[in-house]
Design an enzyme around this catalytic site. Structure first.
Site, PDB file in Angstrom:
ATOM      1  N   ARG A  43      46.557  35.118  29.954  1.00 24.50           N
ATOM      2  CA  ARG A  43      45.118  35.038  29.449  1.00 24.50           C
ATOM      3  C   ARG A  43      44.856  34.448  28.278  1.00 24.50           C
ATOM      4  O   ARG A  43      44.127  34.628  27.324  1.00 24.50           O
ATOM      5  CB  ARG A  43      44.543  36.426  29.354  1.00 24.50           C
ATOM      6  CG  ARG A  43      44.702  37.133  30.497  1.00 24.50           C
ATOM      7  CD  ARG A  43      43.803  36.566  31.810  1.00 24.50           C
ATOM      8  NE  ARG A  43      43.580  37.553  33.268  1.00 24.50           N
ATOM      9  CZ  ARG A  43      44.424  37.479  34.214  1.00 24.50           C
ATOM     10  NH1 ARG A  43      45.291  36.313  34.163  1.00 24.50           N
ATOM     11  NH2 ARG A  43      44.279  38.279  35.371  1.00 24.50           N
ATOM     12  N   SER A  72      38.491  42.069  35.875  1.00 26.33           N
ATOM     13  CA  SER A  72      39.077  42.795  34.975  1.00 26.33           C
ATOM     14  C   SER A  72      38.346  42.719  33.454  1.00 26.33           C
ATOM     15  O   SER A  72      38.125  41.748  33.114  1.00 26.33           O
ATOM     16  CB  SER A  72      40.452  42.548  34.601  1.00 26.33           C
ATOM     17  OG  SER A  72      41.124  42.375  35.563  1.00 26.33           O
ATOM     18  N   GLU A  80      38.881  40.954  28.041  1.00 27.51           N
ATOM     19  CA  GLU A  80      39.093  39.682  28.639  1.00 27.51           C
ATOM     20  C   GLU A  80      37.967  38.704  28.600  1.00 27.51           C
ATOM     21  O   GLU A  80      38.066  37.474  28.019  1.00 27.51           O
ATOM     22  CB  GLU A  80      39.587  40.038  30.097  1.00 27.51           C
ATOM     23  CG  GLU A  80      39.901  38.688  30.928  1.00 27.51           C
ATOM     24  CD  GLU A  80      40.384  38.707  32.142  1.00 27.51           C
ATOM     25  OE1 GLU A  80      41.545  39.345  32.427  1.00 27.51           O
ATOM     26  OE2 GLU A  80      39.430  38.089  32.912  1.00 27.51           O
TER      27      GLU A  80
HETATM   28  P1  FAD Z   1      32.477  31.230  32.486  1.00 30.15           P
HETATM   29  O1  FAD Z   1      32.495  32.772  32.692  1.00 30.15           O
HETATM   30  O2  FAD Z   1      31.330  30.512  32.825  1.00 30.15           O
HETATM   31  O3  FAD Z   1      33.291  30.985  31.029  1.00 30.15           O
HETATM   32  C1  FAD Z   1      34.250  31.719  30.648  1.00 30.15           C
HETATM   33  C2  FAD Z   1      34.968  31.033  29.510  1.00 30.15           C
HETATM   34  O4  FAD Z   1      35.060  29.465  29.449  1.00 30.15           O
HETATM   35  C3  FAD Z   1      33.704  30.889  28.388  1.00 30.15           C
HETATM   36  O5  FAD Z   1      34.349  31.146  27.033  1.00 30.15           O
HETATM   37  C4  FAD Z   1      33.148  29.551  28.632  1.00 30.15           C
HETATM   38  O6  FAD Z   1      32.588  28.919  27.227  1.00 30.15           O
HETATM   39  C5  FAD Z   1      34.559  28.887  28.728  1.00 30.15           C
HETATM   40  N1  FAD Z   1      34.303  27.806  29.556  1.00 30.15           N
HETATM   41  C6  FAD Z   1      33.644  27.632  30.918  1.00 30.15           C
HETATM   42  N2  FAD Z   1      33.728  26.281  31.358  1.00 30.15           N
HETATM   43  C7  FAD Z   1      34.030  25.552  30.368  1.00 30.15           C
HETATM   44  C8  FAD Z   1      34.414  24.007  30.168  1.00 30.15           C
HETATM   45  N3  FAD Z   1      34.154  23.084  31.213  1.00 30.15           N
HETATM   46  N4  FAD Z   1      34.777  23.760  28.899  1.00 30.15           N
HETATM   47  C9  FAD Z   1      35.103  24.475  28.093  1.00 30.15           C
HETATM   48  N5  FAD Z   1      34.792  25.763  27.845  1.00 30.15           N
HETATM   49  C10 FAD Z   1      34.261  26.389  29.325  1.00 30.15           C
HETATM   50  N6  FAD Z   1      40.533  35.816  36.200  1.00 30.15           N
HETATM   51  C11 FAD Z   1      41.561  35.775  36.439  1.00 30.15           C
HETATM   52  O7  FAD Z   1      42.574  35.078  35.399  1.00 30.15           O
HETATM   53  N7  FAD Z   1      42.289  36.293  37.205  1.00 30.15           N
HETATM   54  C12 FAD Z   1      41.537  37.062  38.516  1.00 30.15           C
HETATM   55  O8  FAD Z   1      42.207  37.411  39.309  1.00 30.15           O
HETATM   56  C13 FAD Z   1      40.266  37.222  38.169  1.00 30.15           C
HETATM   57  N8  FAD Z   1      39.534  37.795  39.231  1.00 30.15           N
HETATM   58  C14 FAD Z   1      38.097  38.020  38.930  1.00 30.15           C
HETATM   59  C15 FAD Z   1      37.318  38.644  39.940  1.00 30.15           C
HETATM   60  C16 FAD Z   1      36.000  38.928  39.965  1.00 30.15           C
HETATM   61  C17 FAD Z   1      35.204  39.760  40.919  1.00 30.15           C
HETATM   62  C18 FAD Z   1      35.287  38.399  38.621  1.00 30.15           C
HETATM   63  C19 FAD Z   1      33.886  38.656  38.729  1.00 30.15           C
HETATM   64  C20 FAD Z   1      36.013  37.519  37.703  1.00 30.15           C
HETATM   65  C21 FAD Z   1      37.469  37.297  37.868  1.00 30.15           C
HETATM   66  N9  FAD Z   1      38.152  36.668  36.866  1.00 30.15           N
HETATM   67  C22 FAD Z   1      39.549  36.539  37.097  1.00 30.15           C
HETATM   68  C23 FAD Z   1      37.603  35.978  35.522  1.00 30.15           C
HETATM   69  C24 FAD Z   1      36.862  34.863  35.926  1.00 30.15           C
HETATM   70  O9  FAD Z   1      36.653  34.399  37.464  1.00 30.15           O
HETATM   71  C25 FAD Z   1      37.524  33.523  35.442  1.00 30.15           C
HETATM   72  O10 FAD Z   1      38.051  33.712  34.128  1.00 30.15           O
HETATM   73  C26 FAD Z   1      37.056  32.232  35.575  1.00 30.15           C
HETATM   74  O11 FAD Z   1      37.985  31.201  35.329  1.00 30.15           O
HETATM   75  C27 FAD Z   1      35.762  31.915  34.948  1.00 30.15           C
HETATM   76  O12 FAD Z   1      35.209  30.656  35.518  1.00 30.15           O
HETATM   77  P2  FAD Z   1      33.582  30.638  34.936  1.00 30.15           P
HETATM   78  O13 FAD Z   1      33.320  29.200  35.470  1.00 30.15           O
HETATM   79  O14 FAD Z   1      32.731  31.713  35.688  1.00 30.15           O
HETATM   80  O15 FAD Z   1      33.433  30.575  33.391  1.00 30.15           O
HETATM   81  N1  EPU Z   2      45.831  51.065  39.075  1.00 30.98           N
HETATM   82  C1  EPU Z   2      45.659  52.077  38.429  1.00 30.98           C
HETATM   83  N2  EPU Z   2      44.119  52.434  38.858  1.00 30.98           N
HETATM   84  C2  EPU Z   2      43.375  51.369  39.457  1.00 30.98           C
HETATM   85  C3  EPU Z   2      43.777  50.135  39.785  1.00 30.98           C
HETATM   86  C4  EPU Z   2      45.171  50.003  39.306  1.00 30.98           C
HETATM   87  O1  EPU Z   2      46.260  52.971  37.953  1.00 30.98           O
HETATM   88  O2  EPU Z   2      42.193  51.688  39.381  1.00 30.98           O
HETATM   89  C5  EPU Z   2      47.337  50.392  38.609  1.00 30.98           C
HETATM   90  C6  EPU Z   2      48.261  50.442  39.925  1.00 30.98           C
HETATM   91  O3  EPU Z   2      49.485  51.027  39.517  1.00 30.98           O
HETATM   92  C7  EPU Z   2      48.486  49.111  40.263  1.00 30.98           C
HETATM   93  C8  EPU Z   2      48.399  48.368  38.660  1.00 30.98           C
HETATM   94  O4  EPU Z   2      47.573  49.243  38.105  1.00 30.98           O
HETATM   95  O5  EPU Z   2      49.850  48.918  40.746  1.00 30.98           O
HETATM   96  C9  EPU Z   2      47.897  46.915  38.589  1.00 30.98           C
HETATM   97  O6  EPU Z   2      46.649  46.803  39.572  1.00 30.98           O
HETATM   98  P1  EPU Z   2      46.471  45.574  40.007  1.00 30.98           P
HETATM   99  O7  EPU Z   2      47.379  44.905  40.973  1.00 30.98           O
HETATM  100  O8  EPU Z   2      45.074  45.590  40.572  1.00 30.98           O
HETATM  101  O9  EPU Z   2      46.094  44.470  38.904  1.00 30.98           O
HETATM  102  P2  EPU Z   2      45.772  44.537  37.394  1.00 30.98           P
HETATM  103  O10 EPU Z   2      46.713  44.742  36.395  1.00 30.98           O
HETATM  104  O11 EPU Z   2      44.796  45.608  37.341  1.00 30.98           O
HETATM  105  C10 EPU Z   2      45.739  42.071  37.023  1.00 30.98           C
HETATM  106  C11 EPU Z   2      44.682  40.998  36.470  1.00 30.98           C
HETATM  107  C12 EPU Z   2      43.450  40.721  37.765  1.00 30.98           C
HETATM  108  C13 EPU Z   2      44.371  40.268  38.819  1.00 30.98           C
HETATM  109  C14 EPU Z   2      45.467  41.098  39.361  1.00 30.98           C
HETATM  110  C15 EPU Z   2      46.249  40.635  40.599  1.00 30.98           C
HETATM  111  C16 EPU Z   2      44.432  41.460  34.302  1.00 30.98           C
HETATM  112  C17 EPU Z   2      43.595  41.761  32.997  1.00 30.98           C
HETATM  113  N3  EPU Z   2      43.955  41.497  35.116  1.00 30.98           N
HETATM  114  O12 EPU Z   2      44.846  43.153  37.490  1.00 30.98           O
HETATM  115  O13 EPU Z   2      42.646  39.655  37.091  1.00 30.98           O
HETATM  116  O14 EPU Z   2      43.725  39.690  40.006  1.00 30.98           O
HETATM  117  O15 EPU Z   2      46.111  41.672  38.204  1.00 30.98           O
HETATM  118  O16 EPU Z   2      47.222  39.830  40.206  1.00 30.98           O
HETATM  119  O17 EPU Z   2      45.393  40.793  34.200  1.00 30.98           O
HETATM  120  C18 EPU Z   2      40.812  39.216  36.114  1.00 30.98           C
HETATM  121  O18 EPU Z   2      41.545  38.763  35.118  1.00 30.98           O
HETATM  122  O19 EPU Z   2      39.631  39.300  35.981  1.00 30.98           O
HETATM  123  C19 EPU Z   2      41.357  39.912  37.172  1.00 30.98           C
HETATM  124  C20 EPU Z   2      40.896  40.445  38.213  1.00 30.98           C
END
Ligand code: FAD
Ligand code: EPU
Length: 348
Positions: free
Chosen positions: A170, A243, A340
């Protein structure tokens, strides 16, 4: 006759409601949309002196706790193409405005692998390197060859190779120096074949349930999509930014002490051998927050790491709720947890 697309457009007093997936109310004094990134330096010159610049992709990783100052910039360049085919990989270049999940599915259809575990992450290509998006045992930085950006500090175009991007969990140079680099395109190096990552909890079971014994990359993407749809709320239905907290990365010694007290605490590999990542979701759930709410701000009943807007919570209300969650985790476990998403209009 072909339509002529303007290289950029500027709107004053623009609502950001649909530009953030928490769907909180916020406004930008100026919203600048750039389609032709070659025009960027000249466009930026026209807004010099009108305050800071904030780039937004689709706002899926920001919490707008107030109106951003100055100008909000978005990129509408969404071209994706293969630059080069090699024996075992291809180089793909995608514009910053391209949809991330669209790129993943396109690359798989082209027979390229690597991005399958990152399916269904919301957002744009330009934002993917910022926090080095990661899921299900994969991180995008491993597949990035170079990032193209306008360096607002040096006032020149730059091309950062993978090492210069300083990718970690991250984290990246872009996260460390917010707003310095305006990312306009990303180049990926995608293998034709590679070892599939099935080890992350849930993927193998999902593939089995799908009746797939010898999975290919597209099967892994479909398994990840199915798991994500079950676990994470759809932001179009329930506002959220995925997250809300990062999983803390702690020295191995500290994790060992925590495990003595809490043997069920899930532990994952860290950035290197000296540290480990621990589950923030588990700690938040243990503190009793899962499914709790105060007004329209709350924690998802399905996933303890996801802060949700049940309707009309403001960014400030969501932030206040998140601070209560973090304070109780600190009090119970002695571990600080940090947001995050990027906070706009507030400091953590
Ligand atoms: P924004 O939210 O618009 O911007 C995020 C940051 O990037 C800001 O600081 C912004 O200024 C900067 N930025 C955006 N575009 C640019 C650019 N072109 N140049 C310079 N800076 C820029 N993230 C994960 O890593 N793993 C996950 O599994 C994951 N799951 C998600 C699930 C859900 C339901 C949601 C809502 C979010 C999740 N995210 C996850 C977070 C998010 O999707 C990512 O961080 C994604 O890359 C953000 O993209 P965005 O275009 O919406 O960026
Ligand atoms: N868990 C709980 N309670 C819950 C959910 C999860 O106890 O309500 C525990 C479970 O033991 C589970 C563990 O947490 O096994 C990990 O959960 P999960 O696999 O959902 O992953 P996470 O650590 O919660 C991270 C990323 C996610 C990414 C998933 C899958 C971060 C901050 N988040 O979540 O990214 O999709 O792993 O790889 O690293 C995001 O960054 O926005 C995001 C969704």
């Amino acid at each position: 006759m072909t339509d002529v697309i303007a290289p950029w457009s500027l709107v004053e007093h623009a609502s950001l409601h649909s530009l953030n997936t928490f769907h909180v109310a916020a406004n930008a004094a100026r919203l600048l949309r750039v389609t032709d990134v070659a025009a960027l330096p000249e466009v930026l010159a026209t807004i010099v002196g009108s305050g800071p610049l904030l780039v937004l992709g689709s706002g899926s990783n920001v919490l707008l706790a107030g109106d951003p100052e100055g100008t909000v910039l978005t990129f509408d360049n969404n071209d994706v193409r293969i630059l080069e085919h090699r024996a075992d990989h291809a180089i793909v270049r995608a514009g910053a405005g391209a949809n991330w999940h669209g790129l993943v599915m396109w690359s798989l259809a082209e027979g390229l692998s690597g991005l399958e575990n990152l399916a269904l992450i919301p957002g744009t290509v330009g934002a993917a390197p910022i926090q080095n998006i990661g899921a299900y045992g994969a991180q995008v930085g491993d597949f990035i060859q170079a990032v193209e950006a306008w360096d607002t500090r040096e006032q020149l175009w730059v091309r950062l190779d993978q090492e210069a991007c300083q990718f970690a969990y991250r984290d990246s140079v872009f996260k460390q120096e917010p707003d310095r680099y305006l990312i306009t395109a990303v180049e990926f190096r995608l293998p034709l074949l590679h070892e599939l990552r099935l080890g992350y909890a849930g993927i193998s079971d999902e593939l089995k349930a799908m009746g797939i014994e010898l999975p290919v990359a597209t099967d892994v993407a479909n398994a990840v999509i199915a798991i994500r749809r079950r676990k994470l709320p759809d932001p179009d239905v329930l506002g959220n930014a995925g997250s809300f907290f990062k999983n803390p990365v702690l020295p191995v010694e500290q994790v060992d002490v925590l495990l003595q007290h809490y043997p069920a605490l899930p532990v994952f590999p860290g950035n290197d051998e000296s540290n480990r990542k621990i589950s923030a979701a588990w700690m938040i759930e243990a503190c009793g927050w899962k499914g709790q709410r105060d007004g329209d701000a709350g924690i998802s009943p399905n996933h303890a790491l996801v802060l949700v807007n049940h309707g009309s919570a403001s960014g400030a209300e969501l932030l206040a709720f998140a601070r209560r969650v973090s304070a109780s985790v600190l009090e119970t476990f002695g571990v600080p947890i940090e947001p995050e998403p990027r906070l706009i209009g507030a400091q953590w």
